[in-house]
Design an enzyme around this catalytic site. Structure first.
Site, PDB file in Angstrom:
ATOM      1  CB  SER A 269      19.461  50.372  23.501  1.00  0.00           C
ATOM      2  OG  SER A 269      18.747  51.463  23.676  1.00  0.00           O
ATOM      3  CE  LYS A 270      22.447  52.523  29.493  1.00  0.00           C
ATOM      4  NZ  LYS A 270      23.635  52.356  30.239  1.00  0.00           N
ATOM      5  NE  ARG A 271      20.443  56.589  27.338  1.00  0.00           N
ATOM      6  CZ  ARG A 271      21.455  55.946  27.122  1.00  0.00           C
ATOM      7  NH1 ARG A 271      21.867  54.856  26.090  1.00  0.00           N
ATOM      8  NH2 ARG A 271      22.350  56.120  28.035  1.00  0.00           N
ATOM      9  CG  ASP A 272      12.830  49.836  23.125  1.00  0.00           C
ATOM     10  OD1 ASP A 272      13.021  49.487  22.086  1.00  0.00           O
ATOM     11  OD2 ASP A 272      11.648  49.626  23.772  1.00  0.00           O
TER      12      ASP A 272
END
Ligand code: GLU
Length: 527
Positions: A269-272
């Protein structure tokens, strides 16, 4: 099909920053197009106005440029033969409506007048009846308000009165839909699993399903390549092509595998939180107020980023890992893209950058390091001599071996510019005593007599001094290192010494002996 010009499009929706998964899709399209001397097209799929994000389109273009995956046609590129390339502009030209009307006229699509409340009621009814996946389909449409259930007259009246309506795909009941995917092979789905997708919305905007097919047809796209999340809607797309009489020459399909989290547990996810960016460039989402750091700003080289992305899901079939763009173009094929998800590996990502860093010339590295260096020197209160270009290149040559990023050069080698004020306490505690202090004095004195102050000469000289005192050089090497650099580790010691130069080294040794002797409680341990 055989003689068709190879034309691939990257068709992002400007609903946010371009995540690295999107860049990989663009890259694979680009590689394939270039390999086959075809076209790589950028199309902006902005039909969902509610999800439109300002700045996203510019971001996409800038990202592609930074990566060196430039379209030769599309929004902002090429001579505009198939323009416009923005779907909102194409809609204005009535392109999509024409196709939707044709589908209705041929009996493959229909008008549906159901309100949001009516749709909601249907969903609740189906849920109450324990239908696993409630959908508008060949069965349920029979009890809804559409041009298949209402009389012709009624439909005419509703349309004439401007009653809000959508156009839906009329999916046949219980029919086998077969299609070929270059990566996955043959896929067979029963039409019962496909819902009557909306093709044209009540505001006249086409949905993705209709718009991308119309555009792929009109732009003569040969291969439709996209993320795996689109695989479930592919059967509906095949039906649309079939109903338009184009199933035989529809674009070849390739659905790319997901990019998975480092532990393989779910989609990346882009929040990794691996510490490695998820976006090519810094991205600020003005809707959510969230900002994301980019590969570019973190100090990744675009070549390293691209090389890493290419290996996420594709393999060349050989042990080779480092590929230039040209080599990727030569080696790439969709047949070598895996079906299963590709695990993102943050460490490997840094490793790729390190490989490219090592390949750069000292001159290039010095140019990249210079702005950082200037900034650091500007803010230091210590005195230093303005370094020459040769000197900075020399520093880069020495510190690059152990670095992943140019931004690490300062921490790895600040002592090349500023003489140490502190000395690694661990080493001093372990090795400093009267005898070693005395030894360092002898080293300093004998260095004064070395005329060509090269790594080889100083090393030989140092060893001779150690032998004269019957000290194994290995035992005092680290001490010498700490005296000249302040720290216990780093590049080859005598290379450091050569670069610092005779005068500076002697000055540093004399200072170190005084400072350490004064400050440090001498160790009682013998050498
Ligand atoms: N607009 C779609 C997306 O952003 C494109 C999918 C496709 O390439 O067909 O994912």
């Amino acid at each position: 099909m055989e003689n068709r010009r190879v034309r691939l499009r990257f068709a992002p929706s400007p609903t946010g920053g371009l995540h690295m998964g999107g860049v990989r899709t663009a890259l694979f399209c680009y590689l394939f197009a270039k390999k086959h001397k075809g076209d790589f097209i950028l199309r902006i799929e902005d039909t969902d106005q509610t999800r439109y994000v300002r700045g996203a389109e510019e971001y996409i273009i800038e990202s592609l440029k930074w990566c060196g995956i430039e379209p030769n046609e599309g929004v902002g590129f090429g001579d505009g033969t198939y323009a416009p390339y923005r779907q909102s502009e194409r809609k204005e030209l009535g392109i999509y409506k024409k196709y939707a009307d044709q589908l209705v006229a041929d009996g493959h699509a229909y008008y549906a007048f159901d309100t949001a409340e009516e749709l909601d009621a249907m969903r609740k009814r189906l849920e109450a009846a324990k239908v696993a996946a409630p959908q508008y389909n060949a069965v349920t449409r029979q009890s809804m308000r559409n041009s298949l259930t209402l009389s012709e007259d009624e439909v005419k009246k509703l349309l004439a009165a401007g009653t809000p309506h959508v156009i839906r795909l009329k999916v046949p009941r219980n029919e086998e839909i077969r299609f070929h995917d270059i990566i996955r092979g043959w896929v067979v789905v029963n039409s019962t699993q496909v819902d009557d997708k909306v093709l044209l919305k009540s505001d006249g905007m086409p949905t993705y399903h209709l718009a991308h097919i119309v555009d792929d047809i009109e732009m003569e796209i040969s291969h439709a390549v996209r993320g795996e999340e689109w695989l479930p809607s592919a059967p509906a797309h095949v039906l649309i092509y079939r109903f338009l009489g184009r199933e035989g020459n529809m674009p070849l399909l390739a659905h790319l595998p997901l990019i998975l989290k480092p532990d393989g547990n779910g989609k990346l996810s882009k929040r990794d939180k691996s510490g490695i960016p998820m976006f090519p460039l810094n991205w600020y989402d003005e809707r959510t107020g969230e900002s994301y750091i980019g590969y570019r700003e973190t100090g990744f080289f675009p070549e390293a980023f691209v090389n890493m992305l290419a290996m996420l899901g594709w393999n060349p079939g050989t042990p080779q890992e480092i590929f230039s763009m040209e080599e990727l173009i030569q080696a790439f094929s969709f047949e070598r893209v895996n079906k299963s998800g590709a695990k993102f590996d943050p460490e490997k990502t840094k490793w790729f950058n390190q490989q490219y860093l090592r390949k750069k010339s000292d001159k290039e590295l010095a140019e990249l390091f210079l702005p950082i260096l200037k900034e650091k020197l500007k803010t230091t209160s210590a005195s230093y001599q303005q370094p020459t270009t040769d000197y900075i290149e020399g520093v880069c040559r020495l510190v690059k071996e152990k670095s992943h990023f140019v931004s690490e050069f300062w921490d790895a080698g600040s002592y090349f510019f500023i003489a140490p004020a502190n000395y690694d306490a661990e080493v001093i505690k372990k090795r400093w005593n009267d005898a070693s202090a005395n030894f360092m004095k002898n080293v300093t004195e004998s260095f004064k007599n070395v005329n060509t102050f090269t790594a080889a000469e100083t090393e030989a000289n140092f060893k001779k001094t150690a032998e004269a005192q019957a000290i194994p050089p290995g035992q005092v090497m680290q001490l010498l290192r700490v005296c000249v650099s302040g720290v216990g580790g780093g590049p080859m010691l005598f290379e450091i010494i050569e670069l610092l130069g005779k005068e500076e080294v002697i000055k540093r040794l004399e200072k170190a002996i005084t400072v350490i002797s004064q400050k440090i409680q001498p160790s009682t341990k013998a050498l």
